[in-house]
Motif scaffolding. Structure first.
Motif, PDB file in Angstrom:
ATOM      1  N   GLU A  24       0.885  -1.093  -0.041  1.00  0.00           N
ATOM      2  CA  GLU A  24      -0.004   0.063  -0.010  1.00  0.00           C
ATOM      3  C   GLU A  24       0.881   1.151  -0.102  1.00  0.00           C
ATOM      4  O   GLU A  24       2.142   1.311   0.628  1.00  0.00           O
ATOM      5  CB  GLU A  24      -1.069  -0.049   1.157  1.00  0.00           C
ATOM      6  CG  GLU A  24      -1.894  -1.044   1.439  1.00  0.00           C
ATOM      7  CD  GLU A  24      -1.361  -2.188   2.371  1.00  0.00           C
ATOM      8  OE1 GLU A  24      -2.005  -2.893   2.892  1.00  0.00           O
ATOM      9  OE2 GLU A  24      -0.150  -2.239   2.501  1.00  0.00           O
TER      10      GLU A  24
ATOM     11  N   GLY B 224       0.287   5.906  -0.219  1.00  0.00           N
ATOM     12  CA  GLY B 224      -0.509   7.115  -0.487  1.00  0.00           C
ATOM     13  C   GLY B 224      -1.407   7.518   1.207  1.00  0.00           C
ATOM     14  O   GLY B 224      -1.923   8.448   0.821  1.00  0.00           O
TER      15      GLY B 224
ATOM     16  N   ARG C 102      -5.761   9.450  -2.006  1.00  0.00           N
ATOM     17  CA  ARG C 102      -5.725   8.515  -2.783  1.00  0.00           C
ATOM     18  C   ARG C 102      -4.864   7.310  -2.462  1.00  0.00           C
ATOM     19  O   ARG C 102      -3.672   7.516  -2.432  1.00  0.00           O
ATOM     20  CB  ARG C 102      -5.669   8.554  -4.209  1.00  0.00           C
ATOM     21  CG  ARG C 102      -5.946   7.421  -5.225  1.00  0.00           C
ATOM     22  CD  ARG C 102      -5.826   7.646  -6.699  1.00  0.00           C
ATOM     23  NE  ARG C 102      -4.803   7.421  -7.112  1.00  0.00           N
ATOM     24  CZ  ARG C 102      -4.490   7.312  -8.456  1.00  0.00           C
ATOM     25  NH1 ARG C 102      -5.288   7.054  -9.269  1.00  0.00           N
ATOM     26  NH2 ARG C 102      -3.246   6.923  -8.961  1.00  0.00           N
TER      27      ARG C 102
ATOM     28  N   SER D  58      -3.012   3.523  -2.726  1.00  0.00           N
ATOM     29  CA  SER D  58      -2.895   2.626  -3.846  1.00  0.00           C
ATOM     30  C   SER D  58      -2.176   1.266  -3.284  1.00  0.00           C
ATOM     31  O   SER D  58      -1.729   1.361  -2.207  1.00  0.00           O
ATOM     32  CB  SER D  58      -1.739   3.129  -4.990  1.00  0.00           C
ATOM     33  OG  SER D  58      -2.195   4.372  -5.474  1.00  0.00           O
TER      34      SER D  58
ATOM     35  N   ARG E 291      -9.919  -0.776  -9.821  1.00  0.00           N
ATOM     36  CA  ARG E 291      -8.665  -1.511 -10.063  1.00  0.00           C
ATOM     37  C   ARG E 291      -8.300  -1.460 -11.366  1.00  0.00           C
ATOM     38  O   ARG E 291      -9.180  -1.062 -12.380  1.00  0.00           O
ATOM     39  CB  ARG E 291      -8.720  -2.894  -9.851  1.00  0.00           C
ATOM     40  CG  ARG E 291     -10.316  -3.611 -10.353  1.00  0.00           C
ATOM     41  CD  ARG E 291     -10.383  -5.069  -9.831  1.00  0.00           C
ATOM     42  NE  ARG E 291      -9.290  -5.918  -9.698  1.00  0.00           N
ATOM     43  CZ  ARG E 291      -8.848  -7.029  -9.062  1.00  0.00           C
ATOM     44  NH1 ARG E 291      -9.930  -7.372  -8.341  1.00  0.00           N
ATOM     45  NH2 ARG E 291      -7.796  -7.738  -9.399  1.00  0.00           N
TER      46      ARG E 291
ATOM     47  N   THR F  60      -2.849  -3.143  -9.948  1.00  0.00           N
ATOM     48  CA  THR F  60      -2.823  -2.260  -8.997  1.00  0.00           C
ATOM     49  C   THR F  60      -4.397  -1.728  -8.622  1.00  0.00           C
ATOM     50  O   THR F  60      -5.255  -1.794  -9.427  1.00  0.00           O
ATOM     51  CB  THR F  60      -2.269  -0.787  -9.197  1.00  0.00           C
ATOM     52  OG1 THR F  60      -0.803  -1.135  -9.474  1.00  0.00           O
ATOM     53  CG2 THR F  60      -2.455   0.208  -8.125  1.00  0.00           C
TER      54      THR F  60
ATOM     55  N   TYR G 211      -6.867   0.807  -6.317  1.00  0.00           N
ATOM     56  CA  TYR G 211      -7.065   2.392  -5.708  1.00  0.00           C
ATOM     57  C   TYR G 211      -8.064   2.468  -4.697  1.00  0.00           C
ATOM     58  O   TYR G 211      -9.220   1.780  -4.862  1.00  0.00           O
ATOM     59  CB  TYR G 211      -6.892   3.411  -6.638  1.00  0.00           C
ATOM     60  CG  TYR G 211      -5.898   3.040  -8.003  1.00  0.00           C
ATOM     61  CD1 TYR G 211      -6.214   2.385  -8.997  1.00  0.00           C
ATOM     62  CD2 TYR G 211      -4.718   3.705  -7.506  1.00  0.00           C
ATOM     63  CE1 TYR G 211      -5.468   2.389  -9.878  1.00  0.00           C
ATOM     64  CE2 TYR G 211      -3.688   3.560  -8.478  1.00  0.00           C
ATOM     65  CZ  TYR G 211      -4.079   2.886  -9.579  1.00  0.00           C
ATOM     66  OH  TYR G 211      -3.046   2.498 -10.795  1.00  0.00           O
TER      67      TYR G 211
ATOM     68  N   GLN H 170     -10.044   6.109  -3.698  1.00  0.00           N
ATOM     69  CA  GLN H 170     -10.086   7.345  -3.611  1.00  0.00           C
ATOM     70  C   GLN H 170     -10.924   7.673  -2.407  1.00  0.00           C
ATOM     71  O   GLN H 170     -12.121   7.607  -2.185  1.00  0.00           O
ATOM     72  CB  GLN H 170     -10.587   7.814  -5.016  1.00  0.00           C
ATOM     73  CG  GLN H 170     -10.736   9.389  -5.065  1.00  0.00           C
ATOM     74  CD  GLN H 170      -9.670  10.132  -4.836  1.00  0.00           C
ATOM     75  OE1 GLN H 170      -8.838   9.843  -5.578  1.00  0.00           O
ATOM     76  NE2 GLN H 170      -9.269  11.144  -4.170  1.00  0.00           N
TER      77      GLN H 170
END
Length: 127
Positions: free
Chosen positions: A6, A8, A19, A21, A72, A78, A80, A82
């Motif tokens: 992970e 962010g 956000r 990731s 995704r 990856t 994400y 948000q």
């Protein structure tokens, strides 16, 4: 061996955005159902959002519905998260999790259903 990393996390004021990731390696990301969990001090780990391996089905906890968006990118391996309109109660360590999923539409809501976990990233929302 599957690895999830992970990134962010950070410190943000109430109402702000971040956000997250989750980068996956060592396996076939497109076959994994994925989820974001969080754990605040003194509390149990809770599901924030989860998605199927295809990304076509996504679940959100009531507490984040309308504020958080999971996505995704299977080409980039990856996932994400948000996060918008953040609140102090969103403060926690956020973990991404994954598991093999042979049905592309399945979403998993329990932490015990996931095999792979990241190390976590801290999100702190100041009031």
């Amino acid at each position: 061996q599957v690895q999830l990393v992970e990134s962010g996390g950070g410190l943000v004021h109430t109402g702000g955005s971040l956000r997250l990731s989750c980068a996956a390696s060592g396996g076939t990301f497109s076959t994994y159902a994925m989820g974001w969990f969080r754990q605040a001090p003194g509390k149990e780990r809770e599901l924030v959002s989860a998605t199927s391996s295809s990304g076509r089905t996504t679940f959100y906890a009531d507490s984040v519905q309308g504020r958080f968006t999971l996505s995704r990118d299977n080409d980039k391996n990856t996932m994400y998260l948000q996060m918008s309109t953040l609140k102090p109660e969103d403060t926690a360590v956020y973990y991404c999790a994954g598991r093999d999923s042979w049905y592309s539409g399945s979403v998993y809501r329990r932490a015990s259903e996931y095999s792979y976990w990241g190390q976590g990233t801290q999100v702190t929302v100041s009031s």
